[in-house]
Design a protein around this motif. Structure first.
Motif, PDB file in Angstrom:
ATOM      1  N   VAL B  21       0.860  -1.174   0.000  1.00  0.00           N
ATOM      2  CA  VAL B  21       0.000   0.000   0.000  1.00  0.00           C
ATOM      3  C   VAL B  21       0.904   1.234   0.000  1.00  0.00           C
ATOM      4  O   VAL B  21       1.819   1.318   0.811  1.00  0.00           O
ATOM      5  CB  VAL B  21      -0.899   0.005   1.240  1.00  0.00           C
ATOM      6  CG1 VAL B  21      -1.900   1.134   1.165  1.00  0.00           C
ATOM      7  CG2 VAL B  21      -1.596  -1.330   1.391  1.00  0.00           C
ATOM      8  N   GLN B  26      -1.990   4.934   3.096  1.00  0.00           N
ATOM      9  CA  GLN B  26      -2.153   3.963   4.170  1.00  0.00           C
ATOM     10  C   GLN B  26      -3.182   4.370   5.231  1.00  0.00           C
ATOM     11  O   GLN B  26      -3.965   3.530   5.662  1.00  0.00           O
ATOM     12  CB  GLN B  26      -0.808   3.670   4.827  1.00  0.00           C
ATOM     13  CG  GLN B  26      -0.472   2.205   4.700  1.00  0.00           C
ATOM     14  CD  GLN B  26       0.996   1.915   4.870  1.00  0.00           C
ATOM     15  OE1 GLN B  26       1.780   2.777   5.231  1.00  0.00           O
ATOM     16  NE2 GLN B  26       1.371   0.691   4.610  1.00  0.00           N
ATOM     17  N   PRO B  27      -3.216   5.621   5.677  1.00  0.00           N
ATOM     18  CA  PRO B  27      -4.218   5.962   6.692  1.00  0.00           C
ATOM     19  C   PRO B  27      -5.634   5.912   6.149  1.00  0.00           C
ATOM     20  O   PRO B  27      -6.580   5.704   6.900  1.00  0.00           O
ATOM     21  CB  PRO B  27      -3.843   7.390   7.108  1.00  0.00           C
ATOM     22  CG  PRO B  27      -2.496   7.620   6.547  1.00  0.00           C
ATOM     23  CD  PRO B  27      -2.362   6.745   5.359  1.00  0.00           C
ATOM     24  N   LEU B  29      -6.906   3.972   3.495  1.00  0.00           N
ATOM     25  CA  LEU B  29      -7.422   2.727   2.924  1.00  0.00           C
ATOM     26  C   LEU B  29      -8.403   2.002   3.851  1.00  0.00           C
ATOM     27  O   LEU B  29      -9.494   1.628   3.401  1.00  0.00           O
ATOM     28  CB  LEU B  29      -6.237   1.827   2.541  1.00  0.00           C
ATOM     29  CG  LEU B  29      -6.618   0.621   1.697  1.00  0.00           C
ATOM     30  CD1 LEU B  29      -7.291   1.091   0.406  1.00  0.00           C
ATOM     31  CD2 LEU B  29      -5.395  -0.217   1.378  1.00  0.00           C
ATOM     32  N   PRO B  30      -8.083   1.829   5.145  1.00  0.00           N
ATOM     33  CA  PRO B  30      -9.036   1.098   6.002  1.00  0.00           C
ATOM     34  C   PRO B  30     -10.382   1.797   6.074  1.00  0.00           C
ATOM     35  O   PRO B  30     -11.438   1.151   5.964  1.00  0.00           O
ATOM     36  CB  PRO B  30      -8.345   1.108   7.371  1.00  0.00           C
ATOM     37  CG  PRO B  30      -6.922   1.361   7.090  1.00  0.00           C
ATOM     38  CD  PRO B  30      -6.872   2.199   5.860  1.00  0.00           C
ATOM     39  N   ILE B  33     -12.254   1.406   2.912  1.00  0.00           N
ATOM     40  CA  ILE B  33     -12.822   0.051   2.796  1.00  0.00           C
ATOM     41  C   ILE B  33     -14.124  -0.041   3.577  1.00  0.00           C
ATOM     42  O   ILE B  33     -15.135  -0.564   3.086  1.00  0.00           O
ATOM     43  CB  ILE B  33     -11.810  -0.990   3.315  1.00  0.00           C
ATOM     44  CG1 ILE B  33     -10.683  -1.165   2.303  1.00  0.00           C
ATOM     45  CG2 ILE B  33     -12.505  -2.313   3.563  1.00  0.00           C
ATOM     46  CD1 ILE B  33      -9.559  -2.021   2.803  1.00  0.00           C
ATOM     47  N   VAL B  72     -10.871  11.687   7.136  1.00  0.00           N
ATOM     48  CA  VAL B  72      -9.633  11.256   7.791  1.00  0.00           C
ATOM     49  C   VAL B  72      -8.529  12.284   7.540  1.00  0.00           C
ATOM     50  O   VAL B  72      -7.778  12.662   8.456  1.00  0.00           O
ATOM     51  CB  VAL B  72      -9.214   9.866   7.285  1.00  0.00           C
ATOM     52  CG1 VAL B  72      -7.849   9.486   7.853  1.00  0.00           C
ATOM     53  CG2 VAL B  72     -10.242   8.825   7.694  1.00  0.00           C
TER      54      VAL B  72
END
Lengths: 238, 110
Positions: B21, B26-27, B29-30, B33, B72
């Protein structure tokens, strides 16, 4: 009906509408993202962690580190204490064992070997009685005899008694036969002198019609043991 | 049928390629999702109620992802990144649960 539905599904597959393709692409992208996120979170990588979380992590690590350091110090102190106490008790045990060995020679509970003399007293007229033999032993003790045995059977210690018994002598309860053979461990010259001096054992034996010979030996081995009686009345103080 | 193929292709691509990733993503993506999952569960509910619309799904999916990522990002800029992403996850989680409950009621009548 189900056959019709299935056929419609297959026709869709062959000629998909644009919107269906878009939906499929989106779902594929979601599946892709989930897959790489799940497989990526296996390895311990901190690159995805935010700054303040990293600071928190670092702080907690510092605290844990400090705590473990204190623990290490404590345990090291304990270990050192145990080590030194083990050494101390080892030393004490060694000393106690040495002392016990020395005392066992004194008490006659162990065999002994060393330089010394052998005195053989021939007494054909049976004129040597218990007091005379005791005198001889006392003279040897004065000269520094550390272990004494008579005829190889009777070990002479502090409690040993000498008794005339029907023409024989009993030493510590053991009957000893003529000729008497006294073995003593100590400085062989001193012991020999103590026997030979004028008016000493040899002279006295001669006076009583017997004969005595002294042999200085480099090695005298005494294997006779005294009967040990535990004290009935005496108790150690302190 | 085609969405299922898309799902399979996505999983296989992820497993085969195993891309790292990108650090910048990275911060996000979760959260993205979770937002996308919310859209998918909503779509499943609509499918069950026979009022599914491709256009609505595409728009809600993309807007969910974008808004979640933006929140975010905003949180990170404001210094409340972790709290805000927790909030986003909670809200999306509630939506996922309520949609799942609707689907469950329709299927099991319970």
């Amino acid at each position: 009906m189900p056959e019709h539905g299935a056929r419609r599904g297959w026709r869709d597959l062959l000629r998909p509408k644009a919107s269906q393709v878009v939906v499929a692409v989106l779902i594929g992208a979601l599946a892709f993202a989930i897959t790489i996120q799940v497989s990526g979170s296996d390895d311990d990588d901190y690159s995805g962690v935010r700054g303040d979380e990293l600071v928190e992590l670092l702080k907690s690590l510092d605290v844990a580190n400090e705590r473990l350091g204190t623990q290490i110090d404590d345990l090291t102190t304990t270990r050192n204490g145990l080590l030194s106490s083990t050494q101390r008790s080892e030393r004490a045990e060694k000393q106690a064992r040495k002392r016990a060995d020395e005392l066992s020679i004194l008490a006659g509970t162990a065999g002994a070997t060393g330089t010394g003399i052998e005195v053989v007293i021939n007494d054909p007229d049976k004129q040597i009685d218990a007091p005379a033999l005791l005198d001889a032993i006392e003279e040897l003790r004065d000269a520094g005899a550390e272990a004494i045995a008579i005829n190889g059977v009777a070990r002479v210690v502090a409690q040993t008694y000498f008794l005339d018994d029907d023409g024989q002598i009993r030493v510590g309860g053991r009957e000893i036969k003529r000729p008497y053979r006294i073995e003593a461990i100590g400085d062989s010259q001193d012991l020999a002198e103590a026997v030979r001096f004028r008016g000493g054992l040899i002279d006295r034996v001669d006076n009583r019609g017997g004969s005595a010979t002294v042999t200085e030996k480099d090695k005298v081995t005494i294997t006779a043991l005294a009967d040990v009686k535990s004290p009935e009345y005496a108790r150690p103080t302190s | 049928m085609i969405p299922v193929i898309g799902l399979a292709v996505g999983i296989i691509a992820g497993l085969v390629l195993r891309p790292a990733v990108p650090a910048g993503l990275q911060p996000y993506l979760p959260i993205a999702i979770v937002a996308a999952l919310d859209a998918v569960i909503g779509a499943l509910r609509a499918l069950g109620e026979r009022r599914f619309d491709d256009r609505v799904f595409v728009v809600s999916f993309i807007s969910n992802v974008v808004i979640a990522a933006f929140m975010v990002y905003l949180g990170d800029q404001l210094g409340v990144g972790s709290q805000l992403s927790t909030g986003v996850v909670v809200v999306l989680g509630i939506r996922i649960f309520s949609n799942a409950a609707a689907i469950r009621r329709r299927i099991f009548h319970a």
